[in-house]
Write a protein that holds these residues in place. Structure first.
Motif, PDB file in Angstrom:
ATOM      1  N   GLN A  64     -33.616 -28.115  15.931  1.00  0.00           N
ATOM      2  CA  GLN A  64     -34.203 -26.781  16.018  1.00  0.00           C
ATOM      3  C   GLN A  64     -33.311 -25.756  15.348  1.00  0.00           C
ATOM      4  O   GLN A  64     -33.796 -24.829  14.679  1.00  0.00           O
ATOM      5  N   SER A  65     -31.996 -25.896  15.504  1.00  0.00           N
ATOM      6  CA  SER A  65     -31.054 -24.985  14.838  1.00  0.00           C
ATOM      7  C   SER A  65     -31.201 -25.076  13.327  1.00  0.00           C
ATOM      8  O   SER A  65     -31.152 -24.055  12.618  1.00  0.00           O
ATOM      9  N   ARG A  87     -32.119 -30.121  20.016  1.00  0.00           N
ATOM     10  CA  ARG A  87     -31.511 -28.785  19.906  1.00  0.00           C
ATOM     11  C   ARG A  87     -30.903 -28.579  18.526  1.00  0.00           C
ATOM     12  O   ARG A  87     -31.073 -27.518  17.911  1.00  0.00           O
ATOM     13  N   THR A 117     -33.917 -25.997  11.687  1.00  0.00           N
ATOM     14  CA  THR A 117     -35.201 -25.401  11.337  1.00  0.00           C
ATOM     15  C   THR A 117     -35.117 -23.883  11.337  1.00  0.00           C
ATOM     16  O   THR A 117     -35.600 -23.209  10.412  1.00  0.00           O
ATOM     17  N   ASP A 118     -34.509 -23.324  12.375  1.00  0.00           N
ATOM     18  CA  ASP A 118     -34.394 -21.863  12.480  1.00  0.00           C
ATOM     19  C   ASP A 118     -33.606 -21.281  11.310  1.00  0.00           C
ATOM     20  O   ASP A 118     -33.923 -20.188  10.822  1.00  0.00           O
TER      21      ASP A 118
END
Length: 414
Positions: free
Chosen positions: A271-272, A268, A274-275
């Motif tokens: 992913q944060s 998680r 990457t975003d």
């Protein structure tokens, strides 16, 4: 044991003389409910209540009031407020009793508890006494290793009404109005700016500035600590992702609480990153010793995943917990942060400085870098330089800054 309604009635009544209040909270009740089931959490509450009654009968006299508060807290009031050191020793005894095995022979159950002590002041209402005790307990929850706190007796402090604060916290979280401030971090040897630690702030039009302790205590009551912490991480990463190219050497540090260490935490967080477009190799994850107590193997696995992608790992507030050495051996780490309560010891004499020097030497031998928190005096910084500390943060160079203030300072220093 009396219930919350009785406690509200007690608080609304007039004071009947000096009193000492002990407020006990089960810090990890939410984790127990989530990982072991609510029935186990209910058992923990019952067993803690039983231990509190036994403690009151054995250790304190005369007890004038005792009640179970909403959620995870218990109140105990003793007549008189001149008990001094005896009350501190009694609080330590209570913590020992509550921290013992509260489960059955085939199902051990341990809780992490905190205690606040508040001595009534002349002219202070019962509600004000409770407010000071509540603030002290919130501080104890946040200090990560300090198991009991004595409330400030220099002034009568009134904490925000819980219902209003909880509503404000929920609203601010839902509307993403909880602000991020950045605590600059510097290299000890050169004074060079190297990054910042992200911290949360809430400024409310009615309640004013809400402390981090009150904010997270409210999130605990509302079962929203994980959501609050995740929001803070996301906001901080988004801010750092907008730093200009000239800030490319600066690192961002975010904090990790126990409730977030799940099987999916590492994925998680990645992913944060990457975003937001923020490189993992510029992020430091700061975790407290207590964050890892429940499942060290799980924590090690998640941290290994993050480190494999470039994220660096720091143990925060080192020296305040009871499993420091175990974590240094078992976990993949890059930094050790010396608790701000220990920093003044570096400029002292005798045992304090010897202990701190030994911690630094051990850390260096393990190949870790050292960050000192709470540096406020030039002599502290000088001694940190002599002892080989790598980085520091504190009011000596800069208080927590808004993102705009931090960017302005960074432009002047790069």
């Amino acid at each position: 044991m009396r219930r919350a309604r009785d406690a509200r009635e007690w608080m609304s009544a007039a004071s009947d003389g000096p009193a000492t209040m002990l407020l006990l909270g089960i810090k990890d009740l939410k984790q127990i409910n989530e990982h072991m089931g609510r029935s186990v959490g209910d058992k923990a509450i019952r067993r803690v209540g039983e231990q509190l009654r036994a403690f009151a009968a054995q250790q304190l006299s005369p007890v004038s009031f005792m009640a179970r508060m909403p959620g995870r807290e218990f109140m105990l009031v003793v007549k008189g407020n001149d008990v001094g050191r005896h009350t501190e020793l009694a609080a330590q005894k209570l913590l020992e009793m509550v921290s013992s095995n509260l489960g059955d022979a085939d199902a051990p159950l341990h809780v992490s508890a905190r205690v606040a002590i508040a001595l009534s002041q002349p002219g202070e209402s019962r509600q004000q006494l409770v407010s000071r005790a509540t603030q002290a307990l919130a501080d104890a929850y946040e200090r990560k290793g300090q198991r009991f706190v004595i409330a400030d007796s220099s002034k009568i402090a009134v904490s925000p009404d819980r219902a209003k604060l909880d509503a404000a916290m929920r609203s601010a979280l839902a509307q993403r109005q909880i602000a991020i401030v950045l605590q600059p971090q510097f290299e000890v040897a050169t004074g060079k700016l190297v990054g910042a630690e992200a911290l949360a702030r809430l400024v409310h039009p009615v309640l004013g500035e809400v402390s981090a302790g009150d904010l997270f205590a409210s999130a605990d009551r509302c079962d929203l600590r994980e959501e609050l912490s995740y929001h803070i991480q996301q906001e901080a990463i988004a801010i750092a992702a907008k730093w200009p190219a000239a800030f490319g050497h600066l690192r961002l540090a975010v904090n990790l609480g126990a409730e977030e260490m799940t099987d999916h935490y590492g994925a998680r967080l990645l992913q944060s990153l990457t975003d937001a477009g923020f490189p993992p190799n510029r992020l430091t994850l700061e975790l407290t010793e207590e964050s890892l107590v429940r499942d060290l193997q799980l924590a090690a696995g998640q941290l290994e995943l993050l480190r494999s992608k470039g994220v660096r790992i720091a143990v925060d507030d080192f020296g305040t917990g009871y499993s420091s050495l175990a974590y240094l051996k078992a976990l993949p780490l890059d930094y050790l942060k010396i608790d701000k309560g220990m920093t003044p010891d570096i400029a002292g004499n005798g045992k304090d400085r010897i202990i701190l020097r030994a911690i630094i030497a051990m850390t260096k031998a393990l190949g870790l870098l050292i960050i000192a928190e709470g540096v406020e005096k030039p002599e502290e910084l000088e001694m940190l330089k002599i002892e080989g500390c790598d980085y520091f943060q504190g009011f000596l160079r800069a208080p927590p800054l808004t993102p705009q203030e931090f960017a302005a300072m960074a432009r002047d220093l790069v």
